[in-house]
Design a protein around this motif. Structure first.
Motif, mmCIF file in Angstrom:
data_model
loop_
_atom_site.group_PDB
_atom_site.id
_atom_site.type_symbol
_atom_site.label_atom_id
_atom_site.label_comp_id
_atom_site.label_asym_id
_atom_site.label_seq_id
_atom_site.Cartn_x
_atom_site.Cartn_y
_atom_site.Cartn_z
ATOM 1 N N LEU B 453 0.839 -1.184 0.000
ATOM 2 C CA LEU B 453 0.000 0.000 0.000
ATOM 3 C C LEU B 453 0.880 1.241 0.000
ATOM 4 O O LEU B 453 2.083 1.178 0.218
ATOM 5 C CB LEU B 453 -0.892 -0.006 1.245
ATOM 6 N N GLU B 454 0.250 2.364 -0.243
ATOM 7 C CA GLU B 454 1.040 3.576 -0.387
ATOM 8 C C GLU B 454 1.727 3.988 0.910
ATOM 9 O O GLU B 454 2.866 4.426 0.925
ATOM 10 C CB GLU B 454 0.149 4.702 -0.879
ATOM 11 N N ASP B 455 1.011 3.837 2.009
ATOM 12 C CA ASP B 455 1.628 4.294 3.260
ATOM 13 C C ASP B 455 2.639 3.278 3.793
ATOM 14 O O ASP B 455 3.266 3.508 4.821
ATOM 15 C CB ASP B 455 0.564 4.580 4.317
ATOM 16 N N ASP B 456 2.775 2.172 3.078
ATOM 17 C CA ASP B 456 3.845 1.218 3.387
ATOM 18 C C ASP B 456 3.829 0.671 4.799
ATOM 19 O O ASP B 456 4.861 0.394 5.372
ATOM 20 C CB ASP B 456 5.220 1.856 3.130
ATOM 21 N N LEU B 457 2.655 0.579 5.388
ATOM 22 C CA LEU B 457 2.660 0.045 6.747
ATOM 23 C C LEU B 457 2.165 -1.385 6.797
ATOM 24 O O LEU B 457 2.890 -2.285 7.155
ATOM 25 C CB LEU B 457 1.812 0.936 7.663
ATOM 26 N N ASP B 458 0.938 -1.561 6.385
ATOM 27 C CA ASP B 458 0.405 -2.921 6.419
ATOM 28 C C ASP B 458 0.219 -3.436 5.007
ATOM 29 O O ASP B 458 -0.323 -2.763 4.157
ATOM 30 C CB ASP B 458 -0.924 -2.943 7.159
ATOM 31 N N THR B 470 3.923 -6.181 8.416
ATOM 32 C CA THR B 470 4.387 -4.798 8.320
ATOM 33 C C THR B 470 5.549 -4.733 7.349
ATOM 34 O O THR B 470 6.169 -5.742 7.034
ATOM 35 C CB THR B 470 4.859 -4.287 9.682
ATOM 36 N N LEU B 471 5.816 -3.514 6.881
ATOM 37 C CA LEU B 471 6.895 -3.350 5.910
ATOM 38 C C LEU B 471 8.226 -3.776 6.521
ATOM 39 O O LEU B 471 9.035 -4.444 5.885
ATOM 40 C CB LEU B 471 6.961 -1.905 5.445
ATOM 41 N N SER B 472 8.427 -3.420 7.769
ATOM 42 C CA SER B 472 9.705 -3.780 8.382
ATOM 43 C C SER B 472 9.802 -5.294 8.560
ATOM 44 O O SER B 472 10.869 -5.873 8.400
ATOM 45 C CB SER B 472 9.883 -3.061 9.712
ATOM 46 N N SER B 477 12.255 -10.323 6.584
ATOM 47 C CA SER B 477 12.160 -11.627 5.935
ATOM 48 C C SER B 477 13.043 -11.690 4.696
ATOM 49 O O SER B 477 13.761 -12.665 4.483
ATOM 50 C CB SER B 477 10.713 -11.922 5.545
ATOM 51 N N VAL B 478 12.961 -10.635 3.866
ATOM 52 C CA VAL B 478 13.757 -10.619 2.640
ATOM 53 C C VAL B 478 15.244 -10.619 2.991
ATOM 54 O O VAL B 478 16.046 -11.333 2.398
ATOM 55 C CB VAL B 478 13.394 -9.396 1.777
ATOM 56 N N PRO B 523 12.822 -0.640 -0.157
ATOM 57 C CA PRO B 523 13.984 0.097 0.343
ATOM 58 C C PRO B 523 14.954 -0.790 1.107
ATOM 59 O O PRO B 523 14.982 -0.807 2.327
ATOM 60 C CB PRO B 523 13.363 1.158 1.261
ATOM 61 N N LEU B 524 15.705 -1.561 0.390
ATOM 62 C CA LEU B 524 16.639 -2.480 1.034
ATOM 63 C C LEU B 524 17.804 -2.739 0.089
ATOM 64 O O LEU B 524 17.591 -3.026 -1.085
ATOM 65 C CB LEU B 524 15.925 -3.800 1.344
#
Lengths: 184, 704
Positions: B453-458, B470-472, B477-478, B523-524
């Motif tokens: 999603l755009e807000d990158d949270l869930d 969550t994004l984090s 995991s990645v 972002p990783l």
């Protein structure tokens, strides 16, 4: 001396020695043949039902590079015997020179408790835990190949790597809950 | 009473006509037969009337009327089967417990339908099941009956809606808690069908069934369904069963396959077939007209009928049909997926986990085809099924690393993101494994770029589940996966002596990793470990080195773009100092080695002392890995030398380092297809080809 030690003897040139410990003696023989057949290097296979090894062969026995415990998951006795044998191994062996090979896992998957116990044991000893399909000849050959990969490293035949280094990656880890993914 | 009267009637009429002549006698006899037939049915109608109208609380013991009517119904049921209306009446009578619970089981046992079972009746019976105080043994009997006649129920739309209810009824009421389950088992005497039901549940939701169930349990329902089944088959033989042959075929097939071959039938995908073939009833009972999936022949037809598709009787058949999969993908029908997953999970468990006989080799071909079908279905849907994921988590624990490897790795790469770190213990270091992990990473990243999603949270974890991550959590995991593959690749390359094929697969993986930010928006940035970088750097084939150059160049672009974003927006992601440092070291080493002919590498963990290098006896060791002397490029340097100075007898490769030949040599290399190197040098060396003295060329490492 009843405890088996990894560095008490000098190795033979270009030879790897493996000890297969299996209480039931069902898979041992076939696996030993596959090991000898499949390897480019000279492989010395020793068989035993349990540890400690008898004293009379002490002199002729080569330095054992890898100890493999073969566990039949359909039998309770198999696990008990291996567990009893462990104390006759020098701690030096547990730096990558011991591995457990489980057979008949798919035939006993109704009994998850036994598999759990084996997994716990392998994880606590930092040893790799392999599974083998010993019902078919292809499965036995494949099991032998995997053992050979570890054996070559354990006997120092692969340059620039050691059994301790390899075991860092291959040793069994106990996931928190193997049955279910944790998000479920 | 009624039966008694009708019998005396017919006796009377028969005796009065004895003296009439033969011709009349014959016609009369026909008429009489007709009459007899009608009268024979009359008591049955009366019986049904009795059962539909009988008062609540009518005693059973000593009630001859009840006894006679029930005997009549039983007689008709076992000879001709019961009509849909009769089934409704009798089921309603039994389940409502109007005459107590004692006749209930007896009525259930004679419920042999002659054509179809009305959905309404089953629906009402389920309602009674939850209202009344029906004894547990009778409840079980009812469920067994429903299972037996399931394929004969005329429509299942309403029934499908209460599947969850039926399941939860069974689990909640009886089977969940240990104590309750044991109570039930105590009453029912640990009967095989009950254990079988429990085993089904253990497959479906193992956390609910804590009992240990013997895995040697094949013939769960077989013996107990057989009274109905044999009656149904007897009816079918006599030709009085109006239901189409597909059902009876099922029965006969099941009977034919003996216990030894029983497990094999999971591996065959069932045919697409309708629930029942009596279309008239379907249209009557359900409000809208349903089109069975088997009748859909083309994609246009599917689109036209999308809103009124009737799912097939056996969900496994969906896997074999492209159109069915298309339907599944478009509609995202929860109950259809639930049924399919249940079937699939059960089949996979039975075939690959609970093996009892030693026939591992004999069904290998079938297993192969089954898994290939499953794989192609998953590839078509572009995601895995839950049940195959759950199966893999179990199977990988006991996998020997070679059984059906291509298929298992294929399934593995379809596993969705796993939040916690979970290392599959696996020491088989093969190209296939790295490829599988690369595919897995690719799918995770693609999934992220599609669903994030755009807000990158869930982020919703699976397109049809509500599990969020969550994004984090996703990043972790990645990260775990990439680091794990890094370790695996390092050890693998070492064990295999830096095999160039394996190296190629590893580089494939890092081609995915280096572009996580620009290509997939994640972002990783994770750098390859030294165990991967240096083998690629010193590889003897130019292709590996070229790919490494490409990868390093992409890393640079990702890092610079991340850095510029960091300056612009406040909540951009932060890349650790260590990552920049690692990158700079690698980059400096590459440029120094290839371009500047020096092995100096500042601040790296790997340092070679000059003395050690001198001991090797190699003259000018720092020059051995420049673009001319690198083992991967020596061949090109020699070829260039010959082309450049065709007349020269003594070859001096160092003469290429002079200004003009150096730029020509670079041009020559770039025309050989080394695009990665070209981009790398153009981006990292200022004014490539124009600096005459290569030592003066400037490298531009990023500053963190």
């Amino acid at each position: 001396m009843s405890v088996l030690k990894p560095f008490s003897k000098l190795p033979n040139l270009d030879t790897a020695s493996i000890l297969l410990v299996e209480n039931e003696e069902q898979v041992q023989q076939g696996l030993a043949e596959a090991l000898v057949e499949d390897s480019a290097q000279a492989v010395n296979v020793r068989l035993a039902r349990s540890l400690p090894l008898p004293l009379e062969n002490e002199k002729t026995r080569p330095r054992i590079d890898l100890v493999v415990f073969i566990l039949n998951l359909t039998s309770d006795k198999s696990f008990k015997s291996a567990n009893e044998s462990l104390k006759y191994l020098d701690p030096g062996y547990f730096l990558g020179k011991v591995c457990f090979m489980v057979t008949n896992a798919r035939y006993a998957s109704g009994n998850m408790g036994r598999l759990d116990a084996v997994r716990k044991m392998a994880a606590s000893l930092h040893c790799p835990l392999l599974f083998a399909e010993v019902q078919s000849p292809e499965g036995v050959t494949n099991a032998a190949r995997r053992l050979l990969t570890i054996l070559k490293v354990a006997s120092g035949l692969v340059p620039n790597t050691s059994s301790l280094y390899l075991s860092n990656l291959t040793r069994c880890t106990k996931p928190p809950d193997i049955d279910q993914p944790s998000f479920d | 009473m009624a039966k008694l009267v009708s019998l005396s009637d017919s006796d009377l009429s028969a005796s009065s006509e004895e003296s009439v002549s033969s011709r009349i006698h014959r016609s009369l006899r026909l008429a009489e037969q007709e009459k007899r037939k009608n009268e024979a049915e009359k008591p049955f109608v009366l019986a049904l009337k009795y059962f539909s109208e009988v008062e609540v609380g009518t005693p059973v013991v000593g009630n001859d009327e009840f006894e006679n009517h029930l005997a009549q119904v039983e007689k008709v049921a076992f000879s001709k089967g019961l009509s849909p209306e009769a089934v409704s009446v009798m089921l309603e009578f039994a389940m409502s417990l109007r005459m107590g619970s004692s006749p209930c089981a007896r009525v259930l046992k004679c419920l042999i339908p002659d054509s179809v079972v009305p959905q309404e009746a089953v629906f009402r019976a389920v309602v009674w099941l939850s209202v009344g105080k029906i004894p547990i043994s009778t409840q079980v009997l009812f469920i067994k009956w429903v299972l037996t006649v399931f394929d004969m129920i005329d429509a299942k739309d309403k029934l499908r809606a209460i599947y969850g209810f039926i399941f939860s009824f069974i689990t909640d009421e009886n089977l969940v808690c240990d104590s309750n389950a044991f109570k039930l088992l105590g009453k029912a005497g640990r009967q095989p069908y009950l254990l079988h039901l429990l085993s089904l549940y253990k497959v479906f939701c193992p956390e609910l069934v804590t009992l240990s169930i013997p895995s040697r349990m094949r013939s769960g329902f077989k013996n107990h369904i057989s009274p109905w089944k044999s009656a149904l088959m007897a009816l079918q033989k006599r030709g009085s069963l109006q239901v189409a042959s597909s059902i009876s075929l099922n029965f006969t097939l099941k009977n034919k396959t003996g216990s030894r071959k029983r497990r094999h039938r999971h591996l065959e995908l069932p045919e697409l077939s309708r629930v029942t073939n009596t279309g008239v009833n379907t249209e009557q009972t359900s409000s809208r007209k349903l089109v069975p999936l088997v009748q859909i022949q083309s994609f246009e037809q599917l689109l036209k009928n999308m809103h009124q598709i009737e799912l097939p009787a056996q969900m496994g058949s969906l896997l074999g049909s492209r159109l069915a999969l298309q339907y599944l993908d478009c509609v995202q029908d929860e109950s259809a997926l639930l049924r399919l997953n249940f079937w699939l999970g059960y089949a996979l468990h039975e075939e690959f986990l609970f093996c009892t006989d030693g026939g591992a080799g004999q069904n290998a071909e079938e297993a192969l085809q089954f898994l290939n079908k499953l794989l192609s279905a998953q590839q078509f849907l572009q995601e895995g099924f839950h049940s195959s994921d759950a199966f893999l988590y179990k199977f990988l624990n006991i996998w020997d690393g070679s059984l059906l490897r291509p298929q298992i790795l294929g399934l593995l790469s379809n596993i969705p993101v796993i939040p916690s770190s979970r290392e599959c213990q696996n020491e088989k270091l093969s190209c296939g494994l790295i490829e599988c992990l690369n595919n897995m990473l690719l799918k995770w990243l693609t999934w992220h770029s599609v669903y994030a999603l755009e807000d990158d949270l869930d982020i919703s974890l699976h397109s049809h589940t509500s599990i969020n991550i969550t994004l984090s959590g996703f990043k972790d995991s990645v990260m775990d996966l990439v680091c794990f593959v890094g370790r695996l690749a390092s050890v693998g390359l070492q064990l295999e002596g830096c095999h160039s094929l394996l190296l190629s697969f590893v580089l494939d993986f890092y081609e995915t990793v280096c572009d996580t930010f620009l290509k997939f928006g994640l972002p990783l940035v994770v750098m390859p470990p030294p165990g991967v970088f240096y083998p690629a750097m010193f590889a003897t084939d130019p292709v590996s080195l070229d790919r490494l150059a490409y990868i390093m160049n992409r890393y640079k672009m990702n890092l610079t773009s991340a850095k510029s974003q960091e300056k612009v927006t406040s909540h951009a992601f932060h890349i650790s100092r260590q990552t920049y440092q690692e990158f700079n070291n690698y980059l400096a080493f590459m440029v120094n080695c290839l371009w500047n002919s020096s092995m100096r590498c500042p601040e790296t963990d790997i340092q070679l002392s000059e003395e050690l290098l001198a001991k090797s006896g190699v003259p000018q060791p720092w020059m051995r890995f420049d673009l001319i002397h690198h083992p991967a490029f020596m061949m090109y340097a020699v070829e260039f030398h010959q082309k450049c100075w065709p007349g020269r007898k003594d070859m001096d490769l160092n003469s290429i380092k002079q200004a003009k030949p150096w730029s020509w040599y670079l041009e020559f290399l770039f025309t050989q297809g080394f695009g990665g190197l070209k981009d790398f040098f153009q981006n990292n060396i200022s004014r490539p080809g124009q600096e005459l003295d290569s030592a003066q060329s400037k490298k531009q490492p990023l500053v963190s």
